[in-house]
Design an enzyme around this catalytic site. Structure first.
Site, PDB file in Angstrom:
ATOM      1  N   TYR A 122      -1.207  -4.933   8.887  1.00  0.00           N
ATOM      2  CA  TYR A 122      -0.934  -3.497   8.723  1.00  0.00           C
ATOM      3  C   TYR A 122      -2.211  -2.801   8.265  1.00  0.00           C
ATOM      4  O   TYR A 122      -2.891  -3.266   7.345  1.00  0.00           O
ATOM      5  CB  TYR A 122       0.167  -3.268   7.667  1.00  0.00           C
ATOM      6  CG  TYR A 122       0.359  -1.802   7.375  1.00  0.00           C
ATOM      7  CD1 TYR A 122       1.298  -1.054   8.064  1.00  0.00           C
ATOM      8  CD2 TYR A 122      -0.455  -1.146   6.443  1.00  0.00           C
ATOM      9  CE1 TYR A 122       1.445   0.303   7.830  1.00  0.00           C
ATOM     10  CE2 TYR A 122      -0.324   0.217   6.206  1.00  0.00           C
ATOM     11  CZ  TYR A 122       0.627   0.931   6.904  1.00  0.00           C
ATOM     12  OH  TYR A 122       0.758   2.274   6.683  1.00  0.00           O
ATOM     13  N   GLU A 138      -1.816   5.301  11.320  1.00  0.00           N
ATOM     14  CA  GLU A 138      -1.327   3.958  11.036  1.00  0.00           C
ATOM     15  C   GLU A 138      -1.441   3.061  12.268  1.00  0.00           C
ATOM     16  O   GLU A 138      -1.140   3.495  13.376  1.00  0.00           O
ATOM     17  CB  GLU A 138       0.150   4.095  10.636  1.00  0.00           C
ATOM     18  CG  GLU A 138       0.763   2.905   9.979  1.00  0.00           C
ATOM     19  CD  GLU A 138       2.228   3.152   9.643  1.00  0.00           C
ATOM     20  OE1 GLU A 138       2.546   3.387   8.470  1.00  0.00           O
ATOM     21  OE2 GLU A 138       3.051   3.125  10.576  1.00  0.00           O
TER      22      GLU A 138
END
Ligand code: GDP
Ligand code: MN
Length: 387
Positions: A101, A189
């Protein structure tokens, strides 16, 4: 404003972030053609402005073009998060060894952009935070200096990325930071950022949220808005120049001024109710704007009462009162009749006496203090106050 994965990937690409080759399709036939061009296998991915597409069955791998066509057929028209899928992204499929992530958000408390990374990718950051908070590496970024090499090294080490990936990770992190700053984003993101079976780093997913208040200086980004996926009430508010945020309560609030709106919402809670929305009609609002605002509030089926809290300074109370009355008349007799709910008005300041007279003629519940108004609106929502 949220943008689609395929749009965010186009931005990422310009900043040197490696992404899979791919194209958007609106029909199964197009998906077939793209799969043929890319070479097989491919990933077929629903393009909707909602998270958790994978879990909902909106991200599938096709062995060949025929399967891609089949999958596109089943994904197009699917409902994900209440939104219907109108496009699919057909990307070359990637052999995944590891999912990471990597994200950037604004930390208002720290007044900085913060980079967050975790070795546990592929699942939502909220869940990572719940399950392994210690596994999230955060780096606040100084706006005048930017993202530093040591921060990138510390992050790579923290998520257990080996030295051979450092240079690629650095390119991706710097690219993401530059894309974020240049686009006036509030979120960027990559989840997952993957290490492939042949040991490359690639951004498999892309998400960006842009600051609406900065869109005027980014024509190219503003044009990415997908009006099909906007909440209809929020779109109507944007068009009318009203600040509106839908909430889950039952007391609709119409207020002039953001601070006053916050106080009104607090007061509603104090009296045991809960606000259905935040709505700031702004300074100097005229009757037309009040009408539009009331229409927006009443379009929410949860609304059981409406609370008007207007402080007349530049805004004239009589203008607002006239707007309320006109709006009510129109809503009752118009082509799209609206549900009528009890309404409580507290209008103080410029021309308040005229306003009171106009409202009294229209049989609205009135109040002089905010506390009184909030209490009445909460009671009215429960059906405990008879008009
Ligand atoms: P999200 O569920 O909306 O976040 O959609 P993602 O784009 O993140 O996809 C969800 C998951 O599907 C990823 O975490 C991957 O595990 C998987 N996935 C997506 N694309 C590929 C691909 O090309 N190959 C493989 N093997 N898995 C993929
Ligand atoms: Mn994802």
């Amino acid at each position: 404003m949220k943008i689609h994965e395929y749009q965010a990937k186009r931005i990422f690409e310009r900043y040197g972030i490696p992404i899979p080759k791919g194209q958007v399709a609106t029909t199964p036939g197009e998906a077939w053609r793209i799969a043929k061009e890319l070479g097989e296998p491919v990933a077929v991915k629903a393009q909707v402005l909602a998270g958790g597409r994978g879990k909902a069955g909106g991200v599938r791998i096709a062995r060949d073009a025929d399967e891609a066509e089949q999958l596109a057929k089943s994904i197009l028209g699917m409902e994900i998060g209440g939104l219907s899928v109108k496009r699919v992204l057909v990307d070359e499929a990637v052999d995944i060894a590891r999912e990471i992530y990597l994200g950037l958000v604004i930390d208002r408390g720290a007044r900085r952009v913060v980079m967050m990374a975790s070795g546990e990718g592929g699942i939502e950051i909220e869940e990572i935070a719940r399950r392994w908070p210690e596994k999230i590496i955060t780096q606040p970024i100084d706006p005048f200096i930017g993202l530093r090499d040591y921060q990138i090294r510390a992050t790579a080490k923290g998520i257990g990325l080996s030295a051979e990936h450092l240079s690629a990770f650095s390119t991706t992190a710097q690219g993401l930071y530059n894309a974020f700053v240049d686009s006036d984003a509030s979120l960027a993101e990559i989840n997952p950022l993957v290490v492939t079976a042949d040991n490359k780093l690639i951004a498999l997913d892309a998400k960006m949220v842009l600051d609406d208040n900065a869109l005027f200086r980014h024509r190219y980004l503003a044009d990415m808005r997908d009006v099909d996926e906007e909440n209809p009430a929020e779109r109507a508010a944007r068009v009318e120049g009203l600040s509106y945020v839908k909430l889950d309560g039952e007391v609709g609030c119409m207020v002039n001024g953001a601070g006053l709106a916050m106080a009104t919402m607090d007061m509603t809670r104090l009296y045991g109710g809960s606000p259905a929305n935040f709505l700031d009609i702004g300074g100097g609002a005229r009757a037309e704007k009040v009408k539009a605002a009331l229409r927006i509030i009443l379009s929410d089926p949860n609304v059981k009462s409406v609370l008007f809290n207007i402080f007349g300074g530049i805004t004239r109370c009589d203008e607002v009162a006239r707007g309320i009355v006109e709006a009510l008349r129109e809503l009752e007799t118009g082509s799209q009749p609206m549900p009528t709910v009890p309404m409580v008005a507290r209008l103080v300041g410029t021309n308040e006496a005229e306003a009171r007279q106009i409202l009294a003629e229209a049989n609205l519940i009135t109040a002089t203090t905010l506390a009184e108004a909030a209490e009445k609106a909460v009671k009215a929502a429960r059906g405990e106050l008879v008009v």
